[in-house]
Design an enzyme around this catalytic site. Structure first.
Site, mmCIF file in Angstrom:
data_model
loop_
_atom_site.group_PDB
_atom_site.id
_atom_site.type_symbol
_atom_site.label_atom_id
_atom_site.label_comp_id
_atom_site.label_asym_id
_atom_site.label_seq_id
_atom_site.Cartn_x
_atom_site.Cartn_y
_atom_site.Cartn_z
ATOM 1 C CE LYS A 1 -3.939 -2.259 2.252
ATOM 2 N NZ LYS A 1 -5.016 -2.098 3.259
ATOM 3 C CG HIS B 1 -5.429 -6.273 -0.084
ATOM 4 N ND1 HIS B 1 -6.611 -6.204 0.612
ATOM 5 C CD2 HIS B 1 -5.630 -7.172 -1.080
ATOM 6 C CE1 HIS B 1 -7.498 -7.015 0.046
ATOM 7 N NE2 HIS B 1 -6.919 -7.616 -0.985
ATOM 8 C CD GLU C 1 -9.105 -8.993 -3.324
ATOM 9 O OE1 GLU C 1 -9.986 -8.759 -2.484
ATOM 10 O OE2 GLU C 1 -7.962 -9.393 -3.004
ATOM 11 C CE1 TYR D 1 -9.545 -2.864 0.053
ATOM 12 C CE2 TYR D 1 -8.646 -1.010 -1.162
ATOM 13 C CZ TYR D 1 -8.466 -2.112 -0.349
ATOM 14 O OH TYR D 1 -7.202 -2.470 0.069
ATOM 15 C CG ASN E 1 -3.711 -2.417 6.669
ATOM 16 O OD1 ASN E 1 -3.571 -2.027 5.521
ATOM 17 N ND2 ASN E 1 -4.672 -3.238 7.033
#
Ligand code: CMP
Length: 138
Positions: free
Chosen positions: A10, A116, A127, A50, A113
């Site tokens: 990320k 993913h 995905e 998302y 975070n």
């Protein structure tokens, strides 16, 4: 059980200079890279990716963050890939992530975070297909 999962490094981890460290942990844990891209997605693309979280209160923050800078997207291969990768990355909230996990080492908060990881074989396929076509997988 499928042998593939999907991941993104990320924007927070990219900004912090941790692409190399995270890829090293991924390879060190026995995952093979099937496909990989470095790209900066738009807010609209993040919203589409998302979509399942559209009703959540953090959807705006999440999609804003995921489109705030470049990411590394990848398809990874290993026996039991989805579950083993989730073990390697640790809990969504880095405060609850176990020692030695990617999020424990490199994530700052539940929103930012670091990585993913797909939560099921079905989502791993969806995905991976969002980012990669058949000619981009090896
Ligand atoms: P990820 O595995 O990419 O999938 C959904 C993401 O939503 C998750 O990682 C978190 O980064 C994010 N998320 C989950 N809960 C929250 C929250 N309470 N606030 C902000 N972001 C969240």
């Amino acid at each position: 059980m499928s042998n593939r999962t999907f991941t993104m490094i990320k924007p927070d981890a990219v900004r912090a200079g941790n692409i190399g460290n995270i890829l090293q942990m991924i390879n060190g844990a026995g995952f093979r890279i099937v496909a990989m891209k470095y790209l900066h997605i738009s807010k609209q693309q993040a919203e589409k990716f998302y979509e399942v979280h559209a009703a959540r209160p953090f959807y705006g923050e999440l999609t804003e963050f995921m489109s705030s800078g470049p990411i590394v997207a990848a398809i990874l291969e290993k026996d039991n890939a989805v579950a083993d990768f989730r073990k390697l990355i640790g809990a969504t909230n880095p405060a609850q992530a176990e020692e030695g996990t990617i999020r424990k080492k490199y994530a700052a908060s539940i929103g930012e975070n670091a990585v993913h990881g797909s939560d099921s074989d079905e989502n791993a396929a969806i995905e991976g297909n969002f980012f990669f076509n058949g000619l981009e997988r090896f």
